[in-house]
Design a protein around this motif. Structure first.
Motif, short mmCIF file in Angstrom:
data_model
loop_
_atom_site.label_atom_id
_atom_site.label_comp_id
_atom_site.label_asym_id
_atom_site.label_seq_id
_atom_site.Cartn_x
_atom_site.Cartn_y
_atom_site.Cartn_z
N ILE A 36 -31.84 3.30 3.27
CA ILE A 36 -30.83 3.38 4.32
C ILE A 36 -29.68 4.27 3.85
CG2 ILE A 36 -29.71 1.23 3.50
CD1 ILE A 36 -29.03 0.62 6.45
N ALA A 37 -29.10 5.04 4.76
CA ALA A 37 -27.98 5.92 4.41
C ALA A 37 -26.71 5.10 4.20
CB ALA A 37 -27.76 6.93 5.53
N ALA A 38 -25.91 5.52 3.23
CA ALA A 38 -24.66 4.81 2.92
C ALA A 38 -23.73 4.74 4.14
CB ALA A 38 -23.95 5.49 1.75
N ASP A 39 -23.73 5.78 4.96
CA ASP A 39 -22.88 5.76 6.17
C ASP A 39 -23.28 4.62 7.10
OD1 ASP A 39 -21.23 7.90 5.51
OD2 ASP A 39 -22.50 9.39 6.48
N ASP A 40 -24.58 4.37 7.22
CA ASP A 40 -25.06 3.26 8.05
C ASP A 40 -24.68 1.92 7.44
OD1 ASP A 40 -26.21 4.49 10.29
OD2 ASP A 40 -28.14 4.78 9.29
N VAL A 41 -24.80 1.81 6.12
CA VAL A 41 -24.45 0.56 5.43
C VAL A 41 -22.98 0.24 5.68
CG1 VAL A 41 -24.27 -0.63 3.21
CG2 VAL A 41 -26.20 0.90 3.64
N ALA A 42 -22.11 1.22 5.49
CA ALA A 42 -20.67 1.01 5.66
C ALA A 42 -20.33 0.61 7.10
CB ALA A 42 -19.91 2.28 5.27
N ALA A 43 -20.98 1.25 8.06
CA ALA A 43 -20.71 0.94 9.47
C ALA A 43 -21.08 -0.51 9.78
CB ALA A 43 -21.49 1.90 10.37
N ILE A 44 -22.21 -0.95 9.25
CA ILE A 44 -22.66 -2.33 9.51
C ILE A 44 -21.77 -3.33 8.76
CG2 ILE A 44 -24.57 -3.97 9.24
CD1 ILE A 44 -26.48 -1.53 9.63
N VAL A 45 -21.41 -3.02 7.52
CA VAL A 45 -20.53 -3.90 6.75
C VAL A 45 -19.20 -4.09 7.49
CG1 VAL A 45 -19.13 -4.09 4.64
CG2 VAL A 45 -21.55 -3.45 4.48
N ALA A 46 -18.63 -3.01 7.99
CA ALA A 46 -17.36 -3.09 8.72
C ALA A 46 -17.51 -3.94 9.99
CB ALA A 46 -16.87 -1.69 9.07
N GLU A 47 -18.59 -3.74 10.68
CA GLU A 47 -18.83 -4.49 11.93
C GLU A 47 -19.00 -5.98 11.65
OE1 GLU A 47 -22.43 -4.61 15.04
OE2 GLU A 47 -21.76 -2.58 14.56
N VAL A 48 -19.77 -6.30 10.62
CA VAL A 48 -19.99 -7.70 10.25
C VAL A 48 -18.68 -8.36 9.83
CG1 VAL A 48 -21.05 -9.19 8.48
CG2 VAL A 48 -22.44 -7.48 9.65
N ALA A 49 -17.86 -7.62 9.10
CA ALA A 49 -16.59 -8.16 8.62
C ALA A 49 -15.66 -8.55 9.77
CB ALA A 49 -15.89 -7.14 7.72
N LEU A 50 -15.74 -7.83 10.88
CA LEU A 50 -14.87 -8.08 12.03
C LEU A 50 -15.44 -9.14 12.97
CD1 LEU A 50 -13.80 -4.41 12.83
CD2 LEU A 50 -12.50 -6.13 11.56
N ALA A 51 -16.70 -9.50 12.77
CA ALA A 51 -17.35 -10.52 13.61
C ALA A 51 -17.17 -11.90 12.98
CB ALA A 51 -18.82 -10.20 13.77
N ALA A 52 -17.59 -12.93 13.70
CA ALA A 52 -17.50 -14.29 13.18
C ALA A 52 -18.47 -14.47 12.02
CB ALA A 52 -17.83 -15.29 14.29
N PRO A 53 -18.12 -15.29 11.03
CA PRO A 53 -19.04 -15.56 9.92
C PRO A 53 -20.35 -16.16 10.44
CG PRO A 53 -16.86 -16.50 9.47
CD PRO A 53 -16.86 -16.06 10.90
N ARG A 54 -21.46 -15.74 9.84
CA ARG A 54 -22.77 -16.26 10.27
C ARG A 54 -23.23 -17.44 9.42
NH1 ARG A 54 -26.72 -11.62 12.53
NH2 ARG A 54 -25.17 -10.17 13.37
N ASN A 55 -22.62 -17.55 8.22
CA ASN A 55 -23.07 -18.56 7.25
C ASN A 55 -24.58 -18.44 7.02
OD1 ASN A 55 -20.51 -19.80 6.77
ND2 ASN A 55 -20.66 -20.69 8.81
#
Length: 251
Positions: A160-179
């Protein structure tokens, strides 16, 4: 929202910090150079005070089995203790797809320990398990080279491209925790040796890539599906050829 990114100056960290700052968030790019050290504890309390989300992208400076285990154990314990004291509401950590399926890989074993610390910490969390980054293909080839030959497993690979990883990490961080654990991977899946051969050909590297089922990946034996998601995974948008084009444009 105040967000602390541990390892905020690294490959994924710097990209994640930029995305979150563009979104108007107060982001601390924490690293030993900025006075925040998860091993010694220096600056940790101050960094996480008033923080809602912590993203842990810290990486061990050594890949030696004992050192990497000590790093993730110590770093994880110190960071989670500081977060608990500060009332952090979401801990996001980046891990690796297949960590729990490759017990003879010391780095993967250490990441399993890190994941367990997070799961038992009592802090709401989301663990993102990613496949290998396309940016690491050159390093992977170098670590598997003997003379002019690169020996790699024909097991499946889905970088996976680092740009995609960063985009998903940022999105997950702003969403509710999934536990729970979220798995992410690149859009294309092919044998490990074939992807690295494509990469070397594209960059004009004359080394020969040989398919070797016995070839180890950082000490771990690679079965057919050791390094790819077994179930549902979120896929990046940047394909291998597109990533190569972007890499050449940056170079």
């Amino acid at each position: 929202m105040k967000i602390v990114v541990i390892g905020g100056t690294g490959l994924i960290g710097s990209k994640t910090v930029a995305i979150l700052r563009q979104g108007g968030h107060e982001v601390v790019a924490a690293s030993p150079k900025s006075g925040v050290n998860t091993i010694t504890g220096e600056g940790l309390k101050e960094a996480v005070t008033g923080t809602q989300v912590v993203i842990d992208l810290a990486n061990s400076p050594s890949f030696e089995d004992k050192a990497v285990l000590e790093f993730f154990e110590t770093s994880g314990r110190n960071l989670l203790a500081a977060e608990a004291a500060a009332g952090v509401r979401h801990h996001v950590a980046l891990s690796i797809v297949g960590t729990d399926r490759t017990p003879d890989n010391g780095y993967f074993r250490a990441k399993v320990v890190q994941e367990k610390l997070i799961e038992t910490s009592g802090i709401p969390y989301t663990i993102i398990r990613s496949t290998q980054f396309m940016e690491f293909l050159g390093g992977i080839a170098a670590s598997s080279t003997d003379g002019n030959v690169v020996r790699l497993s024909p097991g499946l690979f889905q970088p996976i491209a680092a740009d995609d990883v960063a985009a998903i990490v940022a999105e997950v961080a702003l969403a509710a925790p999934r536990n729970s654990i979220v798995e992410i991977a690149g859009p294309e899946r092919a044998p490990f040796n074939e992807i690295v051969a494509r990469y070397l050909k594209a960059v004009g590297d004359p080394r020969e890539v040989v398919s070797d089922p016995e070839a180890r990946y950082f000490g771990g034996r690679v079965e057919e599906r050791s390094l790819v998601p077994l179930g549902e995974a979120r896929l990046g948008r940047i394909g291998f050829d597109e990533w190569l084009r972007r890499s050449e444009a940056r170079a």
